[in-house]
Design a protein around this motif. Structure first.
Motif, PDB file in Angstrom:
ATOM      1  N   LEU A 114       0.843  -1.189   0.000  1.00 49.86           N
ATOM      2  CA  LEU A 114       0.000   0.000   0.000  1.00 49.86           C
ATOM      3  C   LEU A 114       0.884   1.247   0.000  1.00 49.86           C
ATOM      4  CD1 LEU A 114      -2.745   1.451   0.291  1.00 49.86           C
ATOM      5  CD2 LEU A 114      -2.475   1.226   2.780  1.00 49.86           C
ATOM      6  N   LEU A 115       0.603   2.161  -0.917  1.00 58.21           N
ATOM      7  CA  LEU A 115       1.378   3.394  -1.011  1.00 58.21           C
ATOM      8  C   LEU A 115       0.660   4.572  -0.365  1.00 58.21           C
ATOM      9  CD1 LEU A 115       2.550   3.044  -4.739  1.00 58.21           C
ATOM     10  CD2 LEU A 115       3.815   2.434  -2.666  1.00 58.21           C
ATOM     11  N   LYS A 116      -0.661   4.668  -0.621  1.00 55.16           N
ATOM     12  CA  LYS A 116      -1.387   5.824  -0.108  1.00 55.16           C
ATOM     13  C   LYS A 116      -2.885   5.622  -0.273  1.00 55.16           C
ATOM     14  CE  LYS A 116      -1.263  10.885  -0.350  1.00 55.16           C
ATOM     15  NZ  LYS A 116      -0.689  12.072  -1.064  1.00 55.16           N
ATOM     16  N   THR A 117      -3.665   6.231   0.612  1.00 55.24           N
ATOM     17  CA  THR A 117      -5.119   6.287   0.457  1.00 55.24           C
ATOM     18  C   THR A 117      -5.560   7.734   0.659  1.00 55.24           C
ATOM     19  OG1 THR A 117      -5.615   5.873   2.805  1.00 55.24           O
ATOM     20  CG2 THR A 117      -5.404   3.938   1.362  1.00 55.24           C
ATOM     21  N   ASP A 118      -6.644   8.099  -0.018  1.00 61.45           N
ATOM     22  CA  ASP A 118      -7.162   9.452   0.166  1.00 61.45           C
ATOM     23  C   ASP A 118      -8.609   9.507  -0.308  1.00 61.45           C
ATOM     24  OD1 ASP A 118      -7.213  12.118   0.891  1.00 61.45           O
ATOM     25  OD2 ASP A 118      -5.316  12.577  -0.132  1.00 61.45           O
ATOM     26  N   GLN A 135      -1.945  13.351 -10.852  1.00 57.82           N
ATOM     27  CA  GLN A 135      -0.767  13.696 -11.636  1.00 57.82           C
ATOM     28  C   GLN A 135       0.504  13.098 -11.040  1.00 57.82           C
ATOM     29  OE1 GLN A 135      -0.114  17.933 -11.934  1.00 57.82           O
ATOM     30  NE2 GLN A 135       1.055  17.746 -13.829  1.00 57.82           N
ATOM     31  N   GLY A 136       0.523  12.896  -9.731  1.00 52.69           N
ATOM     32  CA  GLY A 136       1.712  12.398  -9.062  1.00 52.69           C
ATOM     33  C   GLY A 136       1.835  10.881  -9.016  1.00 52.69           C
ATOM     34  N   ILE A 137       0.868  10.166  -9.576  1.00 53.42           N
ATOM     35  CA  ILE A 137       0.919   8.698  -9.545  1.00 53.42           C
ATOM     36  C   ILE A 137       2.055   8.202 -10.442  1.00 53.42           C
ATOM     37  CG2 ILE A 137      -0.326   6.566 -10.096  1.00 53.42           C
ATOM     38  CD1 ILE A 137      -2.915   8.044  -9.469  1.00 53.42           C
ATOM     39  N   LYS A 138       2.870   7.325  -9.901  1.00 53.72           N
ATOM     40  CA  LYS A 138       4.028   6.809 -10.646  1.00 53.72           C
ATOM     41  C   LYS A 138       3.655   5.596 -11.505  1.00 53.72           C
ATOM     42  CE  LYS A 138       7.413   8.412  -7.249  1.00 53.72           C
ATOM     43  NZ  LYS A 138       8.507   8.023  -6.327  1.00 53.72           N
ATOM     44  N   ARG A 139       4.385   5.399 -12.543  1.00 52.61           N
ATOM     45  CA  ARG A 139       4.158   4.274 -13.460  1.00 52.61           C
ATOM     46  C   ARG A 139       4.251   2.945 -12.703  1.00 52.61           C
ATOM     47  NH1 ARG A 139       4.220   3.701 -18.929  1.00 52.61           N
ATOM     48  NH2 ARG A 139       4.728   1.634 -19.736  1.00 52.61           N
ATOM     49  N   GLY A 140       3.352   2.027 -13.029  1.00 55.34           N
ATOM     50  CA  GLY A 140       3.327   0.722 -12.373  1.00 55.34           C
ATOM     51  C   GLY A 140       2.489   0.675 -11.118  1.00 55.34           C
ATOM     52  N   THR A 141       1.851   1.794 -10.770  1.00 55.28           N
ATOM     53  CA  THR A 141       1.013   1.852  -9.574  1.00 55.28           C
ATOM     54  C   THR A 141      -0.411   1.422  -9.899  1.00 55.28           C
ATOM     55  OG1 THR A 141       2.317   3.684  -8.669  1.00 55.28           O
ATOM     56  CG2 THR A 141       0.116   3.353  -7.763  1.00 55.28           C
ATOM     57  N   LEU A 142      -0.984   0.562  -9.073  1.00 53.35           N
ATOM     58  CA  LEU A 142      -2.388   0.181  -9.200  1.00 53.35           C
ATOM     59  C   LEU A 142      -3.249   1.233  -8.503  1.00 53.35           C
ATOM     60  CD1 LEU A 142      -2.232  -3.656  -8.422  1.00 53.35           C
ATOM     61  CD2 LEU A 142      -2.307  -2.547 -10.654  1.00 53.35           C
ATOM     62  N   VAL A 143      -4.373   1.580  -9.137  1.00 53.90           N
ATOM     63  CA  VAL A 143      -5.260   2.613  -8.616  1.00 53.90           C
ATOM     64  C   VAL A 143      -6.642   2.011  -8.409  1.00 53.90           C
ATOM     65  CG1 VAL A 143      -6.227   4.913  -9.009  1.00 53.90           C
ATOM     66  CG2 VAL A 143      -3.965   4.339  -9.915  1.00 53.90           C
ATOM     67  N   LEU A 144      -7.063   1.887  -7.148  1.00 57.84           N
ATOM     68  CA  LEU A 144      -8.361   1.309  -6.805  1.00 57.84           C
ATOM     69  C   LEU A 144      -9.284   2.433  -6.357  1.00 57.84           C
ATOM     70  CD1 LEU A 144      -5.915  -0.734  -5.848  1.00 57.84           C
ATOM     71  CD2 LEU A 144      -7.825  -2.136  -5.084  1.00 57.84           C
TER      72      LEU A 144
END
Length: 225
Positions: A114-118, A135-144
């Motif tokens: 887990l990287l971050k929740t908001d 805009q700040g999400i890095k490549r390879g990150t899953l977004v739920l």
């Protein structure tokens, strides 16, 4: 002497009869009890036959190199959404980290960390905050992502474009009080297969002014592409 012998014989006979009666009664009840317990036990499945519990309570397990997830949208403006990933609840009412609008969890697409929740309130003007976040999400990150109450109010074209880049097919037509759940990834080459959307329609809404909640579960591959 004869009378005494007769009395002794009668007493012995009565004793034998009483003993026989007690033994019959005892063994009969014991047999019934044992039979009842055995019968009840036979209705239970052996532990080896019981259905296994899968991660996040999903209907099936995921193969190696896949992550189990479950995303549930909010129900009207009463019941909050929840996001589970690899059997760990990332966002929920119990964790007290959700809010009306959009609820987003970021996960490392390789390690599952887990990287971050908001949570972004789409009524109060969190749109600038949301743009910066996306805009700040890095490549390879899953977004739920899970909606709650309303996710589309004040959603601008820039935000919709960010979600489209993450693999969304429905964000472009997301409207007032629509329900939406989505799992995408930064750097995704194709559209994500993990997305559900239901329109707010006064004629079909399950709740007075909101559609029914959405639930989506599945297995997300590591490094989605």
């Amino acid at each position: 002497m004869r009378v005494t012998s007769v009395i002794r014989s009668l007493v012995l006979l009565l004793t034998l009869l009483a003993s026989w009666f007690l033994m019959q009664t005892y063994f009969q009840h014991s047999w019934k009890a044992i039979s009842l317990r055995s019968w009840l036990g036979a209705t239970k499945k052996p532990s080896s036959e019981r259905l296994p519990r899968h991660k996040c309570g999903n209907q099936k397990s995921c193969p190696q190199n896949y992550f189990a997830f479950k995303i549930i949208s909010g129900a009207a403006n009463v019941v909050g959404p929840s996001i589970c990933f690899e059997d760990l609840v990332l966002m929920s009412s119990v964790k007290n980290n959700i809010g009306r609008g959009l609820n987003i969890a970021l996960v490392n697409g390789t390690t599952g960390q887990l990287l971050k929740t908001d949570a972004f309130d789409m009524y109060s003007g969190d749109i600038t905050k949301l743009q910066t976040f996306l805009q700040g999400i890095k490549r390879g990150t899953l977004v739920l992502t899970a909606s709650y109450d309303d996710a589309a109010t004040k959603m601008n074209d820039k935000v919709r474009a960010y979600f489209t880049e993450l693999g969304s097919s429905h964000v472009g037509k997301l409207a007032f009080r629509d329900n939406w759940v989505f799992l995408g990834a930064k750097g995704l080459l194709n559209k994500s297969p993990f997305e559900k959307h239901i329109k707010n329609d006064g004629e079909t809404n399950k709740y007075d002014g909101w559609p029914e909640l959405l639930e989506m579960e599945g297995c997300a591959p590591r490094k989605m592409d």
